[in-house]
Design a protein around this motif. Structure first.
Motif, mmCIF file in Angstrom:
data_model
loop_
_atom_site.group_PDB
_atom_site.id
_atom_site.type_symbol
_atom_site.label_atom_id
_atom_site.label_comp_id
_atom_site.label_asym_id
_atom_site.label_seq_id
_atom_site.Cartn_x
_atom_site.Cartn_y
_atom_site.Cartn_z
ATOM 1 N N ARG A 49 0.907 -1.356 0.190
ATOM 2 C CA ARG A 49 -0.001 0.086 0.016
ATOM 3 C C ARG A 49 0.766 1.204 0.050
ATOM 4 O O ARG A 49 1.808 1.424 0.755
ATOM 5 C CB ARG A 49 -0.695 0.064 1.374
ATOM 6 C CG ARG A 49 -2.062 -1.089 1.271
ATOM 7 C CD ARG A 49 -2.399 -1.308 2.577
ATOM 8 N NE ARG A 49 -1.326 -1.732 3.781
ATOM 9 C CZ ARG A 49 -1.451 -1.833 4.985
ATOM 10 N NH1 ARG A 49 -2.491 -1.396 5.292
ATOM 11 N NH2 ARG A 49 -0.360 -1.992 5.689
ATOM 12 N N LYS A 66 -0.612 -0.799 -4.602
ATOM 13 C CA LYS A 66 -1.739 -0.220 -4.733
ATOM 14 C C LYS A 66 -1.793 1.135 -3.900
ATOM 15 O O LYS A 66 -1.317 1.334 -2.605
ATOM 16 C CB LYS A 66 -2.787 -1.049 -3.777
ATOM 17 C CG LYS A 66 -4.201 -0.952 -3.995
ATOM 18 C CD LYS A 66 -5.024 -2.073 -3.320
ATOM 19 C CE LYS A 66 -4.644 -2.429 -1.711
ATOM 20 N NZ LYS A 66 -5.512 -3.231 -1.029
ATOM 21 N N VAL A 101 -3.073 4.033 -2.224
ATOM 22 C CA VAL A 101 -4.236 3.902 -1.382
ATOM 23 C C VAL A 101 -4.580 5.229 -0.785
ATOM 24 O O VAL A 101 -5.557 5.785 -0.374
ATOM 25 C CB VAL A 101 -4.015 2.979 -0.073
ATOM 26 C CG1 VAL A 101 -4.162 1.727 -0.414
ATOM 27 C CG2 VAL A 101 -3.092 3.613 0.739
ATOM 28 N N LEU A 138 -7.253 12.379 -1.433
ATOM 29 C CA LEU A 138 -7.965 11.344 -1.590
ATOM 30 C C LEU A 138 -7.816 10.013 -1.020
ATOM 31 O O LEU A 138 -6.501 9.826 -1.022
ATOM 32 C CB LEU A 138 -7.815 11.161 -3.132
ATOM 33 C CG LEU A 138 -8.406 12.024 -4.491
ATOM 34 C CD1 LEU A 138 -7.775 11.237 -5.694
ATOM 35 C CD2 LEU A 138 -9.857 11.791 -4.271
ATOM 36 N N ILE A 139 -8.419 9.378 -0.623
ATOM 37 C CA ILE A 139 -8.209 8.255 0.218
ATOM 38 C C ILE A 139 -9.429 6.853 -0.400
ATOM 39 O O ILE A 139 -10.319 7.091 -0.408
ATOM 40 C CB ILE A 139 -8.416 8.201 1.744
ATOM 41 C CG1 ILE A 139 -7.402 9.208 2.146
ATOM 42 C CG2 ILE A 139 -8.195 6.693 2.436
ATOM 43 C CD1 ILE A 139 -7.213 9.465 3.723
ATOM 44 N N ASP A 140 -8.388 5.916 -0.675
ATOM 45 C CA ASP A 140 -9.212 4.775 -1.157
ATOM 46 C C ASP A 140 -8.533 3.578 -0.947
ATOM 47 O O ASP A 140 -7.656 3.227 -1.661
ATOM 48 C CB ASP A 140 -9.843 5.019 -2.648
ATOM 49 C CG ASP A 140 -10.565 3.701 -3.219
ATOM 50 O OD1 ASP A 140 -10.668 2.884 -2.574
ATOM 51 O OD2 ASP A 140 -11.209 3.717 -4.353
ATOM 52 N N GLU A 141 -9.045 2.767 -0.019
ATOM 53 C CA GLU A 141 -8.024 1.772 0.506
ATOM 54 C C GLU A 141 -8.258 0.614 -0.527
ATOM 55 O O GLU A 141 -7.382 -0.444 -0.536
ATOM 56 C CB GLU A 141 -8.734 1.073 2.000
ATOM 57 C CG GLU A 141 -7.981 1.886 2.974
ATOM 58 C CD GLU A 141 -8.566 1.834 4.283
ATOM 59 O OE1 GLU A 141 -9.213 0.528 4.488
ATOM 60 O OE2 GLU A 141 -8.653 2.951 4.958
ATOM 61 N N GLY A 142 -9.229 0.663 -1.533
ATOM 62 C CA GLY A 142 -9.338 -0.394 -2.799
ATOM 63 C C GLY A 142 -8.219 -0.260 -3.576
ATOM 64 O O GLY A 142 -8.183 -0.810 -4.670
ATOM 65 N N ILE A 185 -6.436 3.408 -5.871
ATOM 66 C CA ILE A 185 -6.876 4.735 -6.737
ATOM 67 C C ILE A 185 -6.299 4.489 -8.145
ATOM 68 O O ILE A 185 -5.115 3.891 -8.279
ATOM 69 C CB ILE A 185 -5.923 6.136 -6.186
ATOM 70 C CG1 ILE A 185 -6.712 6.225 -4.848
ATOM 71 C CG2 ILE A 185 -6.463 7.120 -7.120
ATOM 72 C CD1 ILE A 185 -5.936 7.274 -4.003
ATOM 73 N N SER A 225 -13.411 13.396 -3.719
ATOM 74 C CA SER A 225 -13.789 13.948 -2.599
ATOM 75 C C SER A 225 -12.589 14.084 -1.848
ATOM 76 O O SER A 225 -12.042 13.049 -1.734
ATOM 77 C CB SER A 225 -14.723 12.940 -2.165
ATOM 78 O OG SER A 225 -14.190 11.488 -2.337
ATOM 79 N N THR A 237 -3.662 7.336 7.262
ATOM 80 C CA THR A 237 -4.134 6.120 6.334
ATOM 81 C C THR A 237 -2.950 4.854 6.320
ATOM 82 O O THR A 237 -1.763 5.119 6.210
ATOM 83 C CB THR A 237 -4.219 6.746 4.942
ATOM 84 O OG1 THR A 237 -4.972 7.761 5.069
ATOM 85 C CG2 THR A 237 -4.713 5.434 4.053
#
Ligand code: NAD
Length: 427
Positions: free
Chosen positions: A228, A251, A253, A262-266, A268, A286, A296
């Protein structure tokens, strides 16, 4: 010889500026390396004094007919090993002191990579996003004209940095060429390809961050596949580094730029984000609050924005195992100690982000010989030089049981001060 020879001049006033500034961070880094310099330590004061600093007034006529004045700087920190080399920054917070530190880090970086350059840096205190393209061109040309007496292909060679790009370099090259009466393509690097630019230059710094990061990850047993990654700063350096990590299975994140987070644990989609970014609104989307970025969960943290971003408080909460300094001077000395205590490995700026200046060196060499290399050739040479430089630094770190940062300084300062000693003092 008398070993106090270099200590006789009183400390300069600029060495006593703001307590926690990039320049004081740099001075603290030099102090840490002094015990390892052995007989060269007598020359260490050389590194604490910029050789030359120029402050220029940059007046331009704005589109509405008014005249505004901007303050610009060019600092040549050290020229013992060759011409000055270092970027030009357009930013509202540019100061002389910041430019001094950035120039000094260039001295260390070019020596760490064993490139035949010294260190320099330039800046103009301006918000470039508040200028029209015409005003930006006028600003660049007048600034170049003001500093033209100290730059040149054999003297000091600017390049892009924060908020400057290939177009700005083209204006600089043209202005300088008009003054000297011939086309001097070697006066700047990071130029457009058809003006003597080099393939691979735009992404070179991000590539170097990736190459050193991959080597460091493997040393600490961190698999890039699925790792990550969090990235602060999504401009030239951050976006190219993030893309390479993503291509190699990591990944991304979390990303933060000056406009938001921007935060997206799946994960970006980094490539799509960089292709669709609004030039004046950054990563958009967002926005989480700034603090959330530092909390994070991640394995690798890439710092690719500005100086002094890794504060002690942030060093205490980051979950990263590996910190890559794409930016110059992003970690405060106290934060560095906290990261070391927490066993978090830091690949320091002076080697981590040296890919840009290395390909700038390739560009300068290609301009002189008017013979241009393929992108594969450039990337291969870059990868080899970076891996080899990091290998030597790591061996030094293992030998003395010191951090990679101090080891980089031991090697770089040794080369700079050796040149100083062999050249001797003039007159
Ligand atoms: P850039 O202008 O392309 O990008 C800078 C990024 O940092 C942008 O995304 C911006 O929004 C972000 N940013 C600015 N202030 C921020 C803040 N307070 N918080 C979060 N994000 C912020 O610049 P760049 O060329 O990518 O340079 C980034 C860093 O890398 C600088 O420290 C620069 O000196 C260093 N560097 C650049 C190069 C190069 O070749 N461009 C080479 C070596 C080092």
């Amino acid at each position: 010889m008398d070993n106090t020879a270099e200590k006789t001049s009183p400390p300069l006033s600029y060495a006593r500026l703001a307590a926690q500034s990039p320049w004081t961070t740099y001075l603290a880094q030099v102090d840490r390396v002094t015990p390892y310099l052995k007989n060269l330590a007598r020359w260490v004061e050389t590194l604490k004094h910029p050789k030359r600093a120029m402050i220029v007034d940059v007046p331009i006529e704005m589109d509405d007919g008014s005249v505004r004045h901007f303050e610009g700087f060019r600092v040549q920190h050290n020229l013992s090993r060759g011409p000055g080399k270092g970027g030009l920054r357009f930013h509202p917070q540019v100061t002389l002191e910041e430019t001094m530190a950035l120039a000094a880090w260039m001295t260390i970086k070019t020596a760490a990579m064993d490139l035949p350059f010294g260190g320099a840096k330039g800046g103009v205190r301006v918000d470039p996003f508040a200028l029209s393209p015409t005003e930006l061109e006028k600003l660049t040309r007048r600034y170049t004209s003001e500093i033209s007496i100290i730059i040149g292909p054999q003297k000091d060679i600017p390049a892009p940095d924060v908020n400057t790009n290939a177009q700005v370099m083209a204006w600089m090259m043209d202005t300088y060429s008009m003054q000297v009466g011939f086309t001097a393509s070697g006066v700047v690097t990071g130029k457009p390809l058809h003006l003597g630019g080099s393939l691979g230059r735009v992404k070179a710094t991000g590539r170097g961050v990736f190459v050193t990061g991959r080597t460091a990850a493997s040393r600490i047993g961190l698999d890039l596949n699925g790792a990550r990654v969090a990235v602060q700063g999504f401009g030239n350096v951050g976006s190219s580094a993030a893309e390479l990590f993503a291509v190699h299975g990591a990944k991304v994140v979390a990303i933060q730029d000056q406009w938001g987070t921007l935060i997206d644990e799946g994960g970006i989609d980094v490539r799509s984000l960089s292709q669709n970014m609004h030039p004046e609104k950054g990563i958009g989307g967002s926005h989480a609050n700034n603090h959330a970025f530092w909390e994070t969960p991640c394995d690798i943290l890439i710092l690719a924005a500005l100086e002094s971003q890794m504060t002690p408080a942030r060093a205490r909460i980051t979950t990263a195992k590996l910190v890559l300094e794409g930016a110059n001077g992003p970690t405060l000395p106290e934060a560095d100690d906290i990261l070391a205590d927490r066993n978090i490995l830091v690949v320091p700026d002076v080697i981590c982000n040296a890919g840009g200046v290395t390909v700038s060196y390739f560009e300068w060499v290609q301009d002189f010989s008017s013979f241009f290399w393929s992108e594969d050739e450039i990337n291969a040479r870059l990868d080899t030089l970076m891996v080899e430089s990091l290998r030597k630094i790591w061996a030094c770190a293992d030998h003395y049981k010191i951090s990679l940062r101090t080891a980089t300084y031991v090697i770089a300062c040794g080369r700079i001060l050796d040149a100083r000693q062999v050249r001797g003092l003039y007159p």
